[in-house]
Design a protein around this motif. Structure first.
Motif, short mmCIF file in Angstrom:
data_model
loop_
_atom_site.label_atom_id
_atom_site.label_comp_id
_atom_site.label_asym_id
_atom_site.label_seq_id
_atom_site.Cartn_x
_atom_site.Cartn_y
_atom_site.Cartn_z
N PRO A 125 0.81 -1.23 0.00
CA PRO A 125 0.00 0.00 0.00
C PRO A 125 0.84 1.27 0.00
CG PRO A 125 -0.76 -1.55 1.67
CD PRO A 125 0.56 -2.06 1.18
N ASN A 161 -9.44 1.73 4.72
CA ASN A 161 -10.15 2.89 4.19
C ASN A 161 -11.62 2.93 4.62
OD1 ASN A 161 -7.81 3.64 2.93
ND2 ASN A 161 -8.48 3.20 0.83
N PHE A 182 -7.70 5.34 -7.35
CA PHE A 182 -6.65 4.41 -6.94
C PHE A 182 -5.65 4.21 -8.10
CE2 PHE A 182 -4.71 0.37 -5.84
CZ PHE A 182 -4.60 0.43 -4.46
N ILE A 193 -7.46 -3.04 2.26
CA ILE A 193 -7.96 -1.74 1.78
C ILE A 193 -9.37 -1.48 2.35
CG2 ILE A 193 -8.72 -0.46 -0.28
CD1 ILE A 193 -5.72 -0.58 0.03
N GLU A 216 -13.01 2.99 -5.26
CA GLU A 216 -11.74 3.73 -5.21
C GLU A 216 -11.35 4.13 -6.64
OE1 GLU A 216 -10.07 4.54 -2.43
OE2 GLU A 216 -11.63 3.61 -1.21
N ILE A 273 -5.31 4.91 2.03
CA ILE A 273 -4.54 4.21 1.00
C ILE A 273 -5.03 4.71 -0.35
CG2 ILE A 273 -3.88 2.00 0.00
CD1 ILE A 273 -2.90 2.45 2.88
N MET A 299 -10.42 -2.36 -7.44
CA MET A 299 -10.51 -1.12 -6.66
C MET A 299 -11.67 -0.25 -7.15
SD MET A 299 -8.28 -1.35 -4.27
CE MET A 299 -8.59 -3.13 -4.32
#
Length: 688
Positions: A451, A682, A517, A678, A514, A460, A509
């Motif tokens: 990460p 997060n 990401f 993650i 995300e 992250i 992701m």
């Protein structure tokens, strides 16, 4: 006495005898008749006188006839035969042959025929003698005809030359007249050395009368021959010498070529291997030093192969001098050979310690570095040396050579002019190299993700994709196989594999919400240099339906420094497609602020080595702060690697570091573990 005279005398005496007989008869009759009447006597006297006269006349006529018709012709025939014999011409007989055909004429014809045959036979024999002589003289082999010299037991022990051909005269480098009447032992310089062998052959030829052949013999000077001896009539024999001097020389040359290097006169590869095999067979301990001249190709390319060859000859002389460097014992312990090209092998007999082995290797490098000149060019040679030992490193020649070669290449990889003793670690690398390509095809590699934490957002925001090689014996560290993959070219396949896995990670992701990401992947210079690199890049992200801005390509200074202009050009094209570019491991090696300025970068990653003394060294903190401020001025995002404790994070937060990466947040973990990490870190809501 001639036949004609004998016949003449016979005729003469016969006539006299007949005349005497007739006269005697006449006298006898006359005496008897004297007793008769006178008239009768007178009558008989006249008759007998007439008879006597007629007898004498008839004898004279007969003698004259026989003398003319027989005796004279016999005499003429004898004269002709004598002339024919003296002149060798039967034509005399033919030209003077009487025309009358009688017994004497027939006799003359017979004599003529016999004479012709004799002359023809003589001419034939003379012709055959000449042919025989010519045949011997055109022979390429030496021919010698000898009269045997015998011992008390009648055995042949030598011979006196009575005839030779031209080839023999040339072989012995003497005129024919000087050789005839010499003993064979006087011609054959090495006779005393091979006397037992020669005499045994002579004895055998006398007993068996069959051909006898000797082995190869050095007969005179540098001339070699194979001797064949033939028995002739009793007390005589002939010798034929097959000249094999040229064959012997060629054989010696071939033997030399088979065993020695023609350029340096050192042992060649074949002879070196034979020598090492012999040492192993005798269980003698030894060490081999595999020597490769550094940058020798440059000498050939710039100064020419003639100069390069002369350099190799000087190297050979220098290596041979090792025999006398340490002590007299080294003369018999050190052997030098050339494997080919600029590769040499030094073999040192005996068991040596590591220190002694290193000392000899250092001495080799020292004497090679000693300055010398060739045609106003000065040389100080450097060499990479690999070393292996018997029996410690192997029990056969090929293994030992291979291990020494591996060690030599390890020296090359570390910059050259070094010497390395073989170790099992090197062998592990070779085994790894042989299985690297198949490991990629067999999907033995797995991508782990570490990460990247945004210091400001405290979440992250990305990850670096790192490979791990899963083998039965455990996971192999990238530090071991990445340099090897770069050397073999397998790094290109590895980079493509990582890119595909990074794209899959991004998709996951996205599903977690995300959208910003980013996954960073290390891209090798070997991959960038491909003509179709950009096409491959676009093909992969298109296939995985990934936005290029989600992928960050990391490059390192050590790979781009040799061709910065090309790298800038290709990176600009990549960046224009939407990909981001990061400069990895900044602060190591040749780090230069100039690269930050000229490279099309989005992120600067500061190497972990600068963070080790971050807490206790104000200078280090100031350097990192300066780097961060400079990067921000240039519009770059900064990631500090190797953050392991909270105090480091707090210091970096104070100097405005953008992101961190390190064990403090998480070590690299497999994708499934990373995904849940993650979600938890997060605070992402898990879907049912």
């Amino acid at each position: 006495m001639k036949l004609s005279k004998r016949v003449g005398l016979l005729l003469f005496y016969a006539t006299i005898t007949v005349s005497i007989i007739i006269s005697s008869i006449y006298i006898f009759i006359y005496n008897k008749l004297s007793e008769s009447s006178v008239e009768i006597i007178i009558n008989y006297k006249i008759i007998f006188i007439i008879i006597l006269f007629l007898t004498v006349i008839s004898n004279a006529l007969i003698y004259n006839f026989i003398n003319k018709k027989i005796i004279k012709r016999l005499k003429d025939t004898e004269d002709i035969i004598e002339k024919a014999i003296d002149k060798g011409l039967s034509e005399e007989i033919k030209n003077n042959n009487p025309k009358e055909q009688d017994e004497i004429s027939n006799l003359t014809d017979e004599i003529t025929n016999i004479t012709d045959k004799l002359i023809n036979t003589e001419n034939y024999l003379e012709k055959e003698t000449n042919n025989y002589s010519n045949l011997l003289n055109i022979m390429s082999n030496s021919f010698i005809h000898l009269k045997a010299i015998v011992d008390e037991e009648g055995n042949y022990i030598d011979g006196i030359v009575i005839d030779i051909n031209y080839a023999a005269s040339a072989f012995f480098c003497q005129e024919r007249e000087k050789i005839i009447n010499k003993k064979f032992s006087e011609l054959y310089e090495e006779y005393n050395i091979d006397k037992e062998n020669i005499v045994s052959v002579l004895k055998r030829i006398n007993r068996t009368k069959s051909e006898c052949i000797t082995k190869e013999l050095n007969i005179i000077g540098d001339k070699w021959g194979v001797i064949s001896i033939y028995s002739l009539n009793e007390g005589y024999f002939s010798i034929i010498i097959n000249d094999i001097t040229d064959i012997k020389k060629h054989s010696e040359e071939l033997t030399y070529l088979a065993n020695y290097d023609t350029l340096t006169n050192l042992l060649n590869r074949y002879n070196l291997f034979e020598y090492l095999i012999k040492l192993i067979k005798n269980e003698e301990e030894f060490s081999i030093y595999f020597i490769d001249i550094d940058d020798f190709k440059n000498i050939n390319d710039t100064l020419g192969h003639n100069t390069g060859d002369e350099v190799l000859r000087i190297v050979a002389d220098k290596l041979l001098s090792l025999k006398y460097t340490f002590n007299m014992d080294s003369i018999n312990k050190i052997t030098v050979g050339r494997l080919g090209g600029d590769e040499f092998l030094v073999v040192k007999k005996g068991k040596d310690s590591i220190r002694e082995i290193k000392n000899l290797a250092n001495e080799i490098q020292r004497i090679l570095y000693e300055e010398f000149e060739i045609e106003n060019n000065t040389f100080n040679l450097k060499a990479s040396i690999g070393i292996s030992s018997y029996p410690a490193d192997g029990d056969n020649v090929f293994t030992l050579i291979k291990y020494a070669d591996i060690s030599m290449y390890r020296s090359k990889e570390e910059g050259g002019n070094k010497n390395k003793v073989f170790s099992e670690e090197m062998l592990e690398e070779i085994n790894m190299q042989s299985s690297l390509s198949s490991a990629i095809e067999n999907k033995e590699f797995e991508v782990y993700f570490q990460p990247i934490y945004d210091v400001t957002k405290e979440k992250i925001v990305g990850a670096e994709a790192l490979t791990r090689w899963n083998k039965e014996e455990g996971i192999i560290s990238p530090a071991k196989y990445i340099p090897l993959a770069k050397k073999t070219g397998d790094i290109i396949k590895l980079d493509e594999f990582v890119l595909e896995e990074a794209c899959k990670c991004c998709n996951e992701m996205y599903k977690l919400g995300e959208d910003e990401f980013k996954v960073s992947i290390n891209i090798s210079y070997a991959a960038i240099k491909q003509n179709n690199f950009i096409e491959k890049l676009v093909k992969i992200i298109t296939k995985e339906k990934i936005n290029p801005k989600s992928i960050k390509l990391e490059i390192t200074e050590d790979e781009i420094i040799d061709n910065i202009d090309f790298t800038v050009g290709i990176l600009n094209k990549i960046r224009n497609l939407g990909f981001q570019i990061a400069l990895d491991d900044f602060g190591v090696g040749y780090s230069s602020f100039n690269y930050i300025k000229i490279l099309p970068l989005d992120t600067l990653k500061i190497d972990r080595s600068l963070l080790k003394s971050l807490e206790n060294d104000r200078k280090t903190l100031s350097i990192i702060e300066t780097l961060i401020n400079l990067s921000h001025t240039l519009g770059l995002n900064v990631v500090c690697e190797g953050v392991e404790i909270s105090s480091q994070l707090e210091l970096l937060r104070k100097i405005n570091c953008d992101s961190i990466q390190g064990f403090y947040i998480s070590k690299p973990i497999d994708f499934n573990s990373f995904k849940y990490f993650i979600i938890d870190f997060n605070n992402i809501e898990r879907s049912e």
